[in-house]
Design a protein around this motif. Structure first.
Motif, short mmCIF file in Angstrom:
data_model
loop_
_atom_site.label_atom_id
_atom_site.label_comp_id
_atom_site.label_asym_id
_atom_site.label_seq_id
_atom_site.Cartn_x
_atom_site.Cartn_y
_atom_site.Cartn_z
N ASN A 8 -40.66 74.70 -71.77
CA ASN A 8 -39.29 74.71 -71.77
C ASN A 8 -38.50 75.34 -70.60
N GLY A 9 -39.17 75.52 -69.60
CA GLY A 9 -38.43 75.74 -68.39
C GLY A 9 -38.31 77.51 -68.01
N SER A 10 -38.69 78.39 -69.40
CA SER A 10 -38.47 79.55 -68.93
C SER A 10 -39.72 80.26 -68.30
N GLU A 11 -39.43 81.47 -67.89
CA GLU A 11 -40.54 82.13 -67.32
C GLU A 11 -41.31 83.34 -68.28
N LYS A 12 -42.48 83.44 -68.00
CA LYS A 12 -43.19 84.37 -69.06
C LYS A 12 -44.39 84.96 -68.46
N MET A 13 -44.48 86.08 -68.45
CA MET A 13 -45.72 87.00 -67.94
C MET A 13 -46.76 86.73 -68.71
N VAL A 14 -47.87 86.30 -68.25
CA VAL A 14 -49.18 85.95 -68.93
C VAL A 14 -50.14 86.60 -68.00
N SER A 15 -51.07 86.76 -69.07
CA SER A 15 -52.56 87.18 -68.59
C SER A 15 -53.63 86.46 -68.91
N GLU A 16 -54.23 85.90 -67.88
CA GLU A 16 -55.46 84.97 -68.05
C GLU A 16 -56.75 85.42 -67.70
N LEU A 17 -57.91 85.13 -68.14
CA LEU A 17 -59.27 85.25 -68.16
C LEU A 17 -59.94 84.10 -67.08
N TYR A 18 -60.42 84.59 -65.98
CA TYR A 18 -61.26 84.03 -65.14
C TYR A 18 -62.45 84.37 -64.81
N VAL A 19 -63.52 83.67 -64.50
CA VAL A 19 -64.78 84.05 -64.16
C VAL A 19 -64.90 83.78 -62.70
N SER A 31 -61.22 86.00 -53.89
CA SER A 31 -61.39 84.73 -54.33
C SER A 31 -60.55 84.28 -55.37
N ILE A 32 -60.17 85.13 -56.55
CA ILE A 32 -59.13 84.65 -57.52
C ILE A 32 -57.88 84.52 -56.92
N ILE A 33 -57.30 85.27 -55.88
CA ILE A 33 -55.97 85.29 -55.33
C ILE A 33 -56.12 83.97 -54.43
N ASP A 34 -57.03 83.49 -53.93
CA ASP A 34 -57.27 82.18 -53.14
C ASP A 34 -57.16 81.29 -53.89
N ASN A 35 -57.85 81.11 -55.07
CA ASN A 35 -57.93 80.07 -55.95
C ASN A 35 -56.76 79.82 -56.58
N LYS A 126 -62.34 82.84 -74.17
CA LYS A 126 -60.76 82.57 -73.47
C LYS A 126 -60.92 82.42 -72.19
N ILE A 127 -61.99 82.24 -71.52
CA ILE A 127 -61.96 81.86 -70.13
C ILE A 127 -61.34 80.63 -69.83
N LEU A 128 -60.48 80.64 -68.71
CA LEU A 128 -59.58 79.41 -68.42
C LEU A 128 -60.53 78.66 -67.36
N ASP A 129 -61.11 79.20 -66.38
CA ASP A 129 -61.98 78.56 -65.38
C ASP A 129 -62.73 79.37 -64.89
N VAL A 130 -63.56 78.91 -64.09
CA VAL A 130 -64.87 79.55 -63.30
C VAL A 130 -64.86 79.09 -61.85
N PHE A 131 -64.91 79.91 -60.98
CA PHE A 131 -64.64 80.01 -59.63
C PHE A 131 -66.06 80.32 -59.01
N GLU A 132 -66.71 79.37 -58.38
CA GLU A 132 -68.27 79.58 -57.76
C GLU A 132 -67.76 80.21 -56.44
N HIS A 133 -69.31 80.71 -56.17
CA HIS A 133 -69.08 81.44 -54.75
C HIS A 133 -68.88 80.57 -53.84
N ASP A 134 -68.21 80.93 -52.74
CA ASP A 134 -67.92 80.08 -51.73
C ASP A 134 -68.73 80.56 -50.64
N ALA A 135 -70.05 79.84 -50.45
CA ALA A 135 -70.88 80.64 -49.27
C ALA A 135 -70.44 80.27 -47.69
#
Length: 135
Positions: A8-19, A31-35, A126-135
């Protein structure tokens, strides 16, 4: 945690789970900040980092496979000395559309091996995404 724009266009603070596959907490945070920087316009706060004990991650190439499931498997071997069954437990993370498909992916992948196994549990995370190691 970050400010997410709702439908609806409103802003909401959310917590999300990533691996994140990382060698250290510092690397995981970077890594999570970059992704996530492409998806977050405001401040991104890393609220918590915990080590996860996944022995393997099964990725899917299908766009519709957008959920993550945790599977616990018991590998069955025979102890040569006592001739009794021994179970060794492993945790897997599986990307799939539904729990039935996740089970099918486990069976297909494990069917390629010679290992006897039992699927002890399979549950949606509840994981939303998985970010692999960037060698």
């Amino acid at each position: 945690r970050y400010q997410k724009t709702q439908e609806n266009g409103s802003e909401k603070m959310v917590s999300e789970l990533y691996v994140v596959d990382a060698l250290s907490f510092t690397e995981a945070e970077a890594s999570i900040i970059d992704n996530m920087e492409a998806y977050v316009s405001g401040e991104l706060k890393i609220a918590n980092i915990n080590p996860a004990n996944y022995n393997e991650i099964f990725f899917s190439d299908l766009d519709e496979d957008d959920l993550w499931f945790k599977a616990r498997l018991a590998f069955i071997t025979i102890d040569e000395k006592t001739e009794k069954e021994k179970r060794t437990y492993y945790s897997y993370l599986i990307q799939a559309k539904c729990i039935e498909r996740a089970k099918r992916y486990v069976d297909e992948d494990m069917g390629k091996t010679m290992i006897d196994y039992e699927l002890k549990s399979l549950s949606e995370t509840k994981i939303l995404d998985v970010f692999e190691h960037d060698a």
